[in-house]
Design a protein around this motif. Sequence first.
Motif, PDB file in Angstrom:
ATOM      1  N   THR A   1      21.437  46.937  58.728  1.00 33.18           N
ATOM      2  CA  THR A   1      22.374  45.853  59.002  1.00 33.18           C
ATOM      3  C   THR A   1      21.725  44.499  58.782  1.00 33.18           C
ATOM      4  O   THR A   1      22.322  43.602  58.159  1.00 33.18           O
ATOM      5  CB  THR A   1      22.874  45.943  60.443  1.00 33.18           C
ATOM      6  OG1 THR A   1      23.326  47.251  60.686  1.00 33.18           O
ATOM      7  CG2 THR A   1      23.990  44.968  60.685  1.00 33.18           C
TER       8      THR A   1
ATOM      9  N   PRO B   1      29.255  45.668  58.135  1.00 35.32           N
ATOM     10  CA  PRO B   1      28.142  46.441  58.715  1.00 35.32           C
ATOM     11  C   PRO B   1      27.806  46.016  60.141  1.00 35.32           C
ATOM     12  O   PRO B   1      27.512  46.857  60.985  1.00 35.32           O
ATOM     13  CB  PRO B   1      26.979  46.159  57.769  1.00 35.32           C
ATOM     14  CG  PRO B   1      27.607  45.791  56.495  1.00 35.32           C
ATOM     15  CD  PRO B   1      28.852  45.080  56.845  1.00 35.32           C
ATOM     16  N   LEU B   2      27.862  44.697  60.399  1.00 30.13           N
ATOM     17  CA  LEU B   2      27.540  44.241  61.755  1.00 30.13           C
ATOM     18  C   LEU B   2      28.571  44.750  62.742  1.00 30.13           C
ATOM     19  O   LEU B   2      28.249  45.172  63.862  1.00 30.13           O
ATOM     20  CB  LEU B   2      27.480  42.711  61.779  1.00 30.13           C
ATOM     21  CG  LEU B   2      27.119  42.107  63.124  1.00 30.13           C
ATOM     22  CD1 LEU B   2      25.768  42.600  63.561  1.00 30.13           C
ATOM     23  CD2 LEU B   2      27.133  40.602  63.039  1.00 30.13           C
TER      24      LEU B   2
ATOM     25  N   PRO C   1      30.755  40.324  59.201  1.00 30.19           N
ATOM     26  CA  PRO C   1      30.557  41.307  58.137  1.00 30.19           C
ATOM     27  C   PRO C   1      30.754  42.724  58.654  1.00 30.19           C
ATOM     28  O   PRO C   1      30.434  43.019  59.804  1.00 30.19           O
ATOM     29  CB  PRO C   1      29.098  41.103  57.719  1.00 30.19           C
ATOM     30  CG  PRO C   1      28.659  39.869  58.366  1.00 30.19           C
ATOM     31  CD  PRO C   1      29.545  39.592  59.511  1.00 30.19           C
TER      32      PRO C   1
ATOM     33  N   ARG D   1      23.433  38.766  52.363  1.00 27.70           N
ATOM     34  CA  ARG D   1      24.744  38.146  52.293  1.00 27.70           C
ATOM     35  C   ARG D   1      24.670  36.668  52.627  1.00 27.70           C
ATOM     36  O   ARG D   1      25.408  35.846  52.115  1.00 27.70           O
ATOM     37  CB  ARG D   1      25.642  38.840  53.305  1.00 27.70           C
ATOM     38  CG  ARG D   1      27.090  38.681  53.097  1.00 27.70           C
ATOM     39  CD  ARG D   1      27.765  39.623  54.088  1.00 27.70           C
ATOM     40  NE  ARG D   1      29.185  39.529  54.008  1.00 27.70           N
ATOM     41  CZ  ARG D   1      29.887  38.611  54.638  1.00 27.70           C
ATOM     42  NH1 ARG D   1      29.293  37.729  55.369  1.00 27.70           N
ATOM     43  NH2 ARG D   1      31.195  38.585  54.513  1.00 27.70           N
TER      44      ARG D   1
ATOM     45  N   HIS E   1      21.371  43.719  55.105  1.00 25.44           N
ATOM     46  CA  HIS E   1      22.650  43.314  54.533  1.00 25.44           C
ATOM     47  C   HIS E   1      22.993  41.884  54.914  1.00 25.44           C
ATOM     48  O   HIS E   1      23.403  41.077  54.080  1.00 25.44           O
ATOM     49  CB  HIS E   1      23.742  44.262  55.022  1.00 25.44           C
ATOM     50  CG  HIS E   1      25.123  43.846  54.614  1.00 25.44           C
ATOM     51  ND1 HIS E   1      25.795  44.430  53.573  1.00 25.44           N
ATOM     52  CD2 HIS E   1      25.959  42.896  55.090  1.00 25.44           C
ATOM     53  CE1 HIS E   1      26.978  43.866  53.433  1.00 25.44           C
ATOM     54  NE2 HIS E   1      27.102  42.932  54.346  1.00 25.44           N
ATOM     55  N   LEU E   2      22.806  41.546  56.206  1.00 23.59           N
ATOM     56  CA  LEU E   2      23.173  40.206  56.654  1.00 23.59           C
ATOM     57  C   LEU E   2      22.320  39.143  55.973  1.00 23.59           C
ATOM     58  O   LEU E   2      22.810  38.073  55.604  1.00 23.59           O
ATOM     59  CB  LEU E   2      23.013  40.110  58.168  1.00 23.59           C
ATOM     60  CG  LEU E   2      24.068  40.846  58.971  1.00 23.59           C
ATOM     61  CD1 LEU E   2      23.726  40.785  60.444  1.00 23.59           C
ATOM     62  CD2 LEU E   2      25.432  40.261  58.735  1.00 23.59           C
TER      63      LEU E   2
ATOM     64  N   LEU F   1      27.924  48.410  63.257  1.00 20.45           N
ATOM     65  CA  LEU F   1      26.716  48.587  64.066  1.00 20.45           C
ATOM     66  C   LEU F   1      27.024  48.321  65.531  1.00 20.45           C
ATOM     67  O   LEU F   1      26.591  49.068  66.417  1.00 20.45           O
ATOM     68  CB  LEU F   1      25.624  47.632  63.575  1.00 20.45           C
ATOM     69  CG  LEU F   1      24.341  47.669  64.381  1.00 20.45           C
ATOM     70  CD1 LEU F   1      23.558  48.901  64.036  1.00 20.45           C
ATOM     71  CD2 LEU F   1      23.502  46.445  64.138  1.00 20.45           C
TER      72      LEU F   1
END
Lengths: 102, 316, 98
Positions: C79, B186-187, B184, C86, C82-83, B190
Amino acid sequence: MTRLDVVLACGAVLAVLATARLLTERDLVRAVIALNIASGGVMMVLIAIASRAELADPVPQAMVLTGIVITAAVTGLALALIRRIEAEPHDEAGPGRQDDEP
Amino acid sequence: MMMAATAFDLVLVLALLASAGLALFLPRRSTAAVMFCVFGVLLATLWARMAAPDVALAEAILGAGVTGALLIDAVTAHPKAPDGSPAVRRRTHWLAIATLAAVIAVGIAAATLALPDSAPGLAEAVEERLGSSGVDHPVTAVLLNFRGYDTLLEVALLAIAALAVLSLAPGGEMPVAAEALDVPAPLDALTRLIVPVVVLFAGWLLVAGSTRPGGAFQSGVLLAGAMILLALTGRPALPPGSWLRLALVAGVGSYLALSGLTASGGRGLLVLDEEWAGFAILALETVLTASIAVALAGVFVASSRSSRLTAREAPR
Amino acid sequence: MIAQAASAVLLVAGCAFFAAGTIGLLRFPSLHTRLHALTKADNLGLGLIMAGLIIQSGSAAVAAKLVAIWALALLASATSGHLLARGAEPDDPAAGSP
């Protein structure tokens, strides 16, 4: 009741409780978790003893630091072994394993 | 040091007992793994409270970080424990174990509570010789100079554990990075932001270990965390091929070389002379940091790669 | 004196927000609503606690480190929120409607 007493009692209880759980737990991953918690309890007793002096005693702290790193590595090895133990028989891939049972 | 137990201490200890109890006695594996991470963070807070900042740093990084990652990886690969009858069947067995556990716990508590509340321990002995040890921080001096032999054995154990896990990888391949199928955004972002910060911080911790809490172990496990993050986002995390094996044994190898040098040419096994002790400790710590980081990250990548392979080959 | 009082107010307010987030975690019905409560309340709580600690810090170096911790914690919690959201299966009964 000083802070030292509270932490010592908690450490003793945790160490023994988690070890008893380790001996009675069937699921291997949870047994590894119990082992880690037991070592946490023992470390609490060690650090509590080290904190008795005016200047914190560095030798038990060094021993606990060594113990933490070793526990992490051994946990990794244990989990890898557990994964192999629990894998389906046909998943054990490897070159040259032709003498296995059908 | 007679310090009264403040409310904060009591709440912290109760939270430790509660999270440990939940981790031990709730039936699901994932619950146990997450509660163990909580336990690790609370334990790190306790170490900070008990004047053990080095231990707090290592516990925070390892307990919730590396060990947490290993456990969560294991429970996601196999969320259901294989069925089996409980190991202890009869009520009498439970009672016997409970009684024995209670007796031992009371015995340990009584023995440790009977110790004097304030004792000098070895802190003064360490303080006296700190000047000639090459570093200014007592825990680092103990780890790498006064008790250097223990650290040698520890690093050997790490290398052996990492090599054993690597040999368990299916097919005997040396993994370089776990395959991340769909990372993903965002990961990914980050990771790109945090890994340079972590590497910088690890470098600082390594050098700071001479004068304040820090040192090779904290720095090494922090780097291992960064490498695990890299591996989870599909980037190459470990040195490839034979460089991996070299990195794993470099720590033990250099420590053995130092032992050999001091035993044969110097004043005794791992006796560091005052003139070059500081330099030797820093050089050794640098190699140890790399070795520890590669060992722990290798353990994670090898396990997770093998877990992805077994999951793909399982019948659907 | 005023600084101590302000710091105390900020710390208590931060803890109150953390408590609210935890109550939301325990009481809300689905994963997404729980994440909503947790990430929002915890971020604000963390910010208030950090502000309270910065007032007490006394040196620019410590304050700068606290700000760095705050930024890293914000990044990590965003983060992971979000993960988690998701990763929930779309027809998971525990996920509820997003």
